[in-house]
Design a protein around this motif. Structure first.
Motif, PDB file in Angstrom:
ATOM      1  N   ASP A 131      -6.134  -3.483  11.632  1.00 54.66           N
ATOM      2  CA  ASP A 131      -5.436  -4.604  11.005  1.00 54.66           C
ATOM      3  C   ASP A 131      -4.382  -4.053  10.031  1.00 54.66           C
ATOM      4  OD1 ASP A 131      -4.748  -6.745   9.149  1.00 54.66           O
ATOM      5  OD2 ASP A 131      -6.501  -7.817   9.895  1.00 54.66           O
ATOM      6  N   PRO A 132      -3.137  -4.525  10.146  1.00 57.18           N
ATOM      7  CA  PRO A 132      -2.068  -4.005   9.271  1.00 57.18           C
ATOM      8  C   PRO A 132      -2.368  -4.114   7.780  1.00 57.18           C
ATOM      9  CG  PRO A 132      -1.137  -5.309  11.050  1.00 57.18           C
ATOM     10  CD  PRO A 132      -2.619  -5.492  11.132  1.00 57.18           C
ATOM     11  N   VAL A 133      -3.315  -4.976   7.400  1.00 51.79           N
ATOM     12  CA  VAL A 133      -3.633  -5.121   5.983  1.00 51.79           C
ATOM     13  C   VAL A 133      -4.188  -3.818   5.404  1.00 51.79           C
ATOM     14  CG1 VAL A 133      -6.035  -5.934   6.195  1.00 51.79           C
ATOM     15  CG2 VAL A 133      -4.605  -6.779   4.323  1.00 51.79           C
ATOM     16  N   PHE A 134      -4.687  -2.936   6.270  1.00 48.59           N
ATOM     17  CA  PHE A 134      -5.240  -1.666   5.805  1.00 48.59           C
ATOM     18  C   PHE A 134      -4.279  -0.495   5.966  1.00 48.59           C
ATOM     19  CE2 PHE A 134      -8.946  -4.221   7.201  1.00 48.59           C
ATOM     20  CZ  PHE A 134      -9.563  -4.338   5.964  1.00 48.59           C
ATOM     21  N   LEU A 135      -3.128  -0.734   6.567  1.00 46.61           N
ATOM     22  CA  LEU A 135      -2.186   0.339   6.864  1.00 46.61           C
ATOM     23  C   LEU A 135      -1.062   0.404   5.838  1.00 46.61           C
ATOM     24  CD1 LEU A 135      -1.844  -0.195  10.721  1.00 46.61           C
ATOM     25  CD2 LEU A 135      -3.196   1.572   9.566  1.00 46.61           C
ATOM     26  N   ASP A 136      -0.367   1.542   5.840  1.00 47.13           N
ATOM     27  CA  ASP A 136       0.838   1.725   5.018  1.00 47.13           C
ATOM     28  C   ASP A 136       0.581   1.376   3.554  1.00 47.13           C
ATOM     29  OD1 ASP A 136       2.447   2.521   7.270  1.00 47.13           O
ATOM     30  OD2 ASP A 136       2.401   0.427   7.897  1.00 47.13           O
ATOM     31  N   THR A 137      -0.512   1.908   3.040  1.00 50.58           N
ATOM     32  CA  THR A 137      -0.878   1.688   1.647  1.00 50.58           C
ATOM     33  C   THR A 137       0.128   2.382   0.725  1.00 50.58           C
ATOM     34  OG1 THR A 137      -2.369   3.578   1.864  1.00 50.58           O
ATOM     35  CG2 THR A 137      -3.335   1.397   2.116  1.00 50.58           C
ATOM     36  N   PRO A 138       0.215   1.931  -0.529  1.00 48.95           N
ATOM     37  CA  PRO A 138       1.210   2.514  -1.431  1.00 48.95           C
ATOM     38  C   PRO A 138       1.050   4.024  -1.600  1.00 48.95           C
ATOM     39  CG  PRO A 138       0.321   0.482  -2.352  1.00 48.95           C
ATOM     40  CD  PRO A 138      -0.515   0.807  -1.149  1.00 48.95           C
ATOM     41  N   LEU A 139       2.174   4.711  -1.581  1.00 46.72           N
ATOM     42  CA  LEU A 139       2.252   6.133  -1.922  1.00 46.72           C
ATOM     43  C   LEU A 139       3.394   6.273  -2.912  1.00 46.72           C
ATOM     44  CD1 LEU A 139       1.607   9.186  -1.496  1.00 46.72           C
ATOM     45  CD2 LEU A 139       3.285   9.143   0.373  1.00 46.72           C
ATOM     46  N   TYR A 140       3.088   6.731  -4.104  1.00 46.74           N
ATOM     47  CA  TYR A 140       4.132   6.777  -5.122  1.00 46.74           C
ATOM     48  C   TYR A 140       3.878   7.882  -6.144  1.00 46.74           C
ATOM     49  CZ  TYR A 140       0.636   4.073  -7.750  1.00 46.74           C
ATOM     50  OH  TYR A 140      -0.520   3.644  -8.354  1.00 46.74           O
ATOM     51  N   ARG A 141       4.954   8.375  -6.676  1.00 49.26           N
ATOM     52  CA  ARG A 141       4.890   9.353  -7.757  1.00 49.26           C
ATOM     53  C   ARG A 141       4.440   8.639  -9.019  1.00 49.26           C
ATOM     54  NH1 ARG A 141       8.645  13.841  -9.051  1.00 49.26           N
ATOM     55  NH2 ARG A 141       7.777  14.806 -10.937  1.00 49.26           N
ATOM     56  N   CYS A 142       3.443   9.198  -9.696  1.00 51.53           N
ATOM     57  CA  CYS A 142       2.924   8.592 -10.923  1.00 51.53           C
ATOM     58  C   CYS A 142       3.220   9.520 -12.089  1.00 51.53           C
ATOM     59  CB  CYS A 142       1.422   8.339 -10.794  1.00 51.53           C
ATOM     60  SG  CYS A 142       0.753   7.352 -12.156  1.00 51.53           S
ATOM     61  N   GLU A 143       4.422   9.385 -12.614  1.00 48.32           N
ATOM     62  CA  GLU A 143       4.875  10.303 -13.656  1.00 48.32           C
ATOM     63  C   GLU A 143       4.056  10.199 -14.940  1.00 48.32           C
ATOM     64  OE1 GLU A 143       9.089  10.446 -14.326  1.00 48.32           O
ATOM     65  OE2 GLU A 143       9.520   9.990 -12.213  1.00 48.32           O
ATOM     66  N   ALA A 144       3.464   9.037 -15.187  1.00 48.14           N
ATOM     67  CA  ALA A 144       2.680   8.869 -16.416  1.00 48.14           C
ATOM     68  C   ALA A 144       1.463   9.793 -16.452  1.00 48.14           C
ATOM     69  CB  ALA A 144       2.242   7.415 -16.567  1.00 48.14           C
ATOM     70  N   LEU A 145       0.980  10.209 -15.296  1.00 49.04           N
ATOM     71  CA  LEU A 145      -0.165  11.120 -15.244  1.00 49.04           C
ATOM     72  C   LEU A 145       0.229  12.572 -15.495  1.00 49.04           C
ATOM     73  CD1 LEU A 145      -2.057   9.815 -12.062  1.00 49.04           C
ATOM     74  CD2 LEU A 145      -2.970   9.830 -14.404  1.00 49.04           C
ATOM     75  N   GLU A 146       1.486  12.886 -15.314  1.00 47.62           N
ATOM     76  CA  GLU A 146       1.893  14.279 -15.204  1.00 47.62           C
ATOM     77  C   GLU A 146       1.807  15.093 -16.499  1.00 47.62           C
ATOM     78  OE1 GLU A 146       4.634  13.334 -11.289  1.00 47.62           O
ATOM     79  OE2 GLU A 146       5.616  14.093 -13.099  1.00 47.62           O
ATOM     80  N   PRO A 147       2.138  14.532 -17.664  1.00 41.29           N
ATOM     81  CA  PRO A 147       1.998  15.343 -18.881  1.00 41.29           C
ATOM     82  C   PRO A 147       0.571  15.852 -19.111  1.00 41.29           C
ATOM     83  CG  PRO A 147       3.350  13.417 -19.326  1.00 41.29           C
ATOM     84  CD  PRO A 147       2.765  13.223 -17.963  1.00 41.29           C
ATOM     85  N   GLY A 148      -0.404  15.030 -18.767  1.00 46.08           N
ATOM     86  CA  GLY A 148      -1.793  15.431 -18.978  1.00 46.08           C
ATOM     87  C   GLY A 148      -2.337  16.376 -17.926  1.00 46.08           C
ATOM     88  N   LEU A 149      -1.614  16.478 -16.801  1.00 44.90           N
ATOM     89  CA  LEU A 149      -2.107  17.304 -15.699  1.00 44.90           C
ATOM     90  C   LEU A 149      -1.267  18.554 -15.472  1.00 44.90           C
ATOM     91  CD1 LEU A 149      -3.035  14.488 -13.146  1.00 44.90           C
ATOM     92  CD2 LEU A 149      -4.582  15.808 -14.605  1.00 44.90           C
ATOM     93  N   GLY A 150      -0.033  18.539 -15.940  1.00 46.29           N
ATOM     94  CA  GLY A 150       0.787  19.736 -15.843  1.00 46.29           C
ATOM     95  C   GLY A 150       1.356  20.000 -14.469  1.00 46.29           C
ATOM     96  N   CYS A 151       1.422  18.966 -13.642  1.00 50.99           N
ATOM     97  CA  CYS A 151       2.015  19.113 -12.313  1.00 50.99           C
ATOM     98  C   CYS A 151       2.548  17.756 -11.876  1.00 50.99           C
ATOM     99  CB  CYS A 151       0.995  19.645 -11.311  1.00 50.99           C
ATOM    100  SG  CYS A 151      -0.442  18.577 -11.053  1.00 50.99           S
ATOM    101  N   ALA A 152       3.359  17.764 -10.818  1.00 48.76           N
ATOM    102  CA  ALA A 152       3.832  16.504 -10.245  1.00 48.76           C
ATOM    103  C   ALA A 152       2.686  15.865  -9.466  1.00 48.76           C
ATOM    104  CB  ALA A 152       5.029  16.750  -9.343  1.00 48.76           C
ATOM    105  N   VAL A 153       2.529  14.550  -9.624  1.00 46.71           N
ATOM    106  CA  VAL A 153       1.388  13.850  -9.028  1.00 46.71           C
ATOM    107  C   VAL A 153       1.860  12.607  -8.285  1.00 46.71           C
ATOM    108  CG1 VAL A 153      -0.828  12.723  -9.445  1.00 46.71           C
ATOM    109  CG2 VAL A 153      -0.091  14.596 -10.939  1.00 46.71           C
TER     110      VAL A 153
END
Length: 326
Positions: free
Chosen positions: A19-41
């Protein structure tokens, strides 16, 4: 040619069944996480669907094939998410679904299984006891046993996530995947090693449920007597040999993380990404938190694989009062 049980052509075909409702889920850069992790996420968000986990990709595929075969009765063991997904997929196809789960599984997951119309049987003990009971029901009642990670549809359904990742012309170089029974890791790993072999596939499991990671490291099945983790969705003790064989071909590494890191990962996803996730979904963040030097300068994708979490337990783990949302 990658000689796993999975087939890339079947994985591509699976997208036409799910069912398409389960496909093509969001994929996005989450820059707010990056300062705490030290890498691009980047986040691949598998919770934005009617069952709040990736599992329905596999159950949609399985239920479609079962219904086409004329069979109607199926039983599975579940820590909670697979049962919800099979109940959802079975309901739409007129299947009679029985789910066996541990009495200690999160109530929110059990309640949703019932609400979706499946018959729910609870057993004392852990998920492995539920697996044994489901197998017994299948034998005695002559119904189809659906087993997570062993039934190839669970792996090839999950593998459609991999198609979506490589379809984005990835700039990422590392994918962090929660490791339990192995369907998600072998599915996504198969696609990446076939289509983007330079991307490092790292599986992440709790220290308190290390069986599959120990098996991967030892190149043979290693079982454990018990588990001790809040990440109920990945708390298996007995790896399936055929799944381990696939994992050995597609995983570049398997790491274990502490409970405190899982909780810290859940907290980061709440505070910096606005995401309420179950513990298994925070394993990727936990892995970066425990080894920042390894991931420094990299662009990692973490698959946020489930969001079915008991609210009271969630607030207890994170130390937040009920009603806290940011």
């Amino acid at each position: 040619m990658l000689e796993t049980r999975l087939d890339t052509a079947r994985i591509r075909a699976a997208r036409r069944v799910i069912d398409p409702v389960f496909l093509d889920t969001p994929l996005y850069r989450c820059e707010a996480l990056e300062p705490g992790l030290g890498c691009a996420v980047s986040i691949k968000l598998e919770t934005a669907n009617p069952v709040r986990s990736f599992k329905a990709r596999g159950t949609e595929l399985f239920a479609s094939l079962l219904a086409d075969s004329g069979s109607r009765d199926v039983v599975c063991a579940s820590a909670g998410n697979l049962g919800q997904a099979l109940a959802w997929s079975g309901r739409g196809r007129g299947l009679e679904v029985t789910v066996v789960a541990s009495r200690s599984a999160p109530a929110v997951k059990l309640d949703r299984i019932r609400a979706l119309g499946a018959r729910l049987e609870l057993v004392d003990g852990d998920h492995e006891m539920a697996r044994e009971r489901a197998a017994a029901i299948a034998r005695y009642d002559g119904v189809r046993l659906f087993e997570d990670s062993l039934d190839i549809e669970t792996c090839e359904g999950a593998a459609t996530i991999g198609l979506e990742l490589v379809g984005t012309a990835p700039s990422f170089d590392t994918v962090l995947i929660a490791l339990g029974g192995g369907a998600l890791a072998t599915g996504v790993g198969h696609v990446l090693k076939t289509s983007a072999p330079d991307v490092e596939v790292i599986c992440v499991q709790p220290l308190g449920a290390p069986a599959m990671t120990r098996s991967w490291r030892g190149r043979r099945v290693v079982t454990t007597e018990s588990t001790d983790t809040i990440a109920d969705g990945v708390a298996g003790r007995r790896p399936i040999p055929a799944v381990l064989d696939d994992l050995l071909l597609v995983a570049d590494d398997a790491v274990l993380v502490q409970e405190a890191s899982i909780i810290a990962g859940m907290r980061m996803l709440l505070d910096h990404a606005g995401l309420v996730v179950e513990p298994s979904a925070a394993l990727g963040i936990a892995a970066v938190l425990e080894d920042r030097d390894r991931f420094a300068g990299r662009h990692v994708v973490t698959i946020v694989c489930g969001g079915n979490v008991d609210v009271d337990a969630y607030h207890r783990w994170l130390g937040t009062p009920p009603g806290h949302t940011s």
